[in-house]
Design a protein around this motif. Structure first.
Motif, short mmCIF file in Angstrom:
data_model
loop_
_atom_site.label_atom_id
_atom_site.label_comp_id
_atom_site.label_asym_id
_atom_site.label_seq_id
_atom_site.Cartn_x
_atom_site.Cartn_y
_atom_site.Cartn_z
N ARG A 2 0.61 -1.13 -0.04
CA ARG A 2 -0.10 0.04 0.04
C ARG A 2 0.77 1.26 -0.15
O ARG A 2 1.83 1.20 0.65
CB ARG A 2 -0.93 -0.07 1.14
N ASP A 4 -0.52 4.81 0.02
CA ASP A 4 -1.26 5.57 0.91
C ASP A 4 -1.94 5.20 2.02
O ASP A 4 -2.55 3.88 2.02
CB ASP A 4 -2.17 6.42 0.20
N TYR A 6 -5.21 5.00 3.12
CA TYR A 6 -6.47 5.45 2.68
C TYR A 6 -7.15 6.51 3.38
O TYR A 6 -7.72 7.61 2.93
CB TYR A 6 -7.29 4.27 2.53
N LYS A 10 -7.88 10.24 2.41
CA LYS A 10 -9.24 10.92 2.12
C LYS A 10 -9.53 12.10 3.13
O LYS A 10 -10.14 13.00 2.46
CB LYS A 10 -10.20 9.66 2.37
N TYR A 54 -9.50 12.13 -4.62
CA TYR A 54 -8.61 10.82 -4.18
C TYR A 54 -9.14 9.82 -5.37
O TYR A 54 -9.97 9.30 -5.48
CB TYR A 54 -8.73 10.54 -2.93
N GLY A 56 -7.04 6.84 -5.10
CA GLY A 56 -6.43 5.54 -4.95
C GLY A 56 -4.99 5.42 -4.81
O GLY A 56 -4.34 6.62 -5.09
N ASP A 57 -4.50 4.25 -4.52
CA ASP A 57 -2.86 4.26 -4.48
C ASP A 57 -2.28 4.66 -5.85
O ASP A 57 -1.31 4.72 -5.96
CB ASP A 57 -2.46 2.70 -4.39
#
Length: 136
Positions: A2, A4, A6, A10, A54, A56-57
């Protein structure tokens, strides 16, 4: 791996949306993109962030950009916030810079893909409570 956190990403996205518009300048990677499009790649060229989302990764926090001083231009840009320099006087500037550093570091680790990179992704474990020993 991963890239970020999450929930943190956000939360930062929400804060940024509440404080729009934000002054920004192109970072090194965004300047390269502008040069490839044969556009003005002046590092002092000011942009205004008018949209934040945002993604996502894969993309992280994405920003919609326009030129505030050029009303006749209808050109809009989209860039990851990691490729921008945010106004240092903005109240969220320190938080954005921390996000950028963390994201760039994890992207570099992901690209290196070595044993060292794998070790850096492991979260530290908490020490077990060892108050109860053998025979106690």
């Amino acid at each position: 791996m991963r890239i970020d956190d999450y929930n943190a990403a956000k939360a930062l996205t929400k804060k940024l949306n509440e404080s729009l518009p934000i002054k920004a300048w192109a970072g090194k990677e965004f300047l390269k993109t502008l040069k490839q499009k044969r556009e003005d790649a002046d590092p002092d060229r000011e942009f205004e962030i008018d949209f934040v989302s945002y993604s996502g990764d894969e993309g992280g926090i994405m920003c919609g950009l326009k030129e505030p001083n050029n009303a006749e231009s209808k050109e809009k840009y989209v860039s990851s916030i990691t490729h921008l320099k945010i106004d240092p006087n903005h109240p969220l500037a320190a938080e954005v810079q921390a996000y950028q550093r963390q994201r760039i570091r994890k992207l570099m680790l992901q690209n290196s893909r070595g044993f060292k990179a794998e070790l850096m992704t492991l979260e530290p474990t908490k020490n077990k409570n060892r108050s109860k020993g053998f025979g106690k």
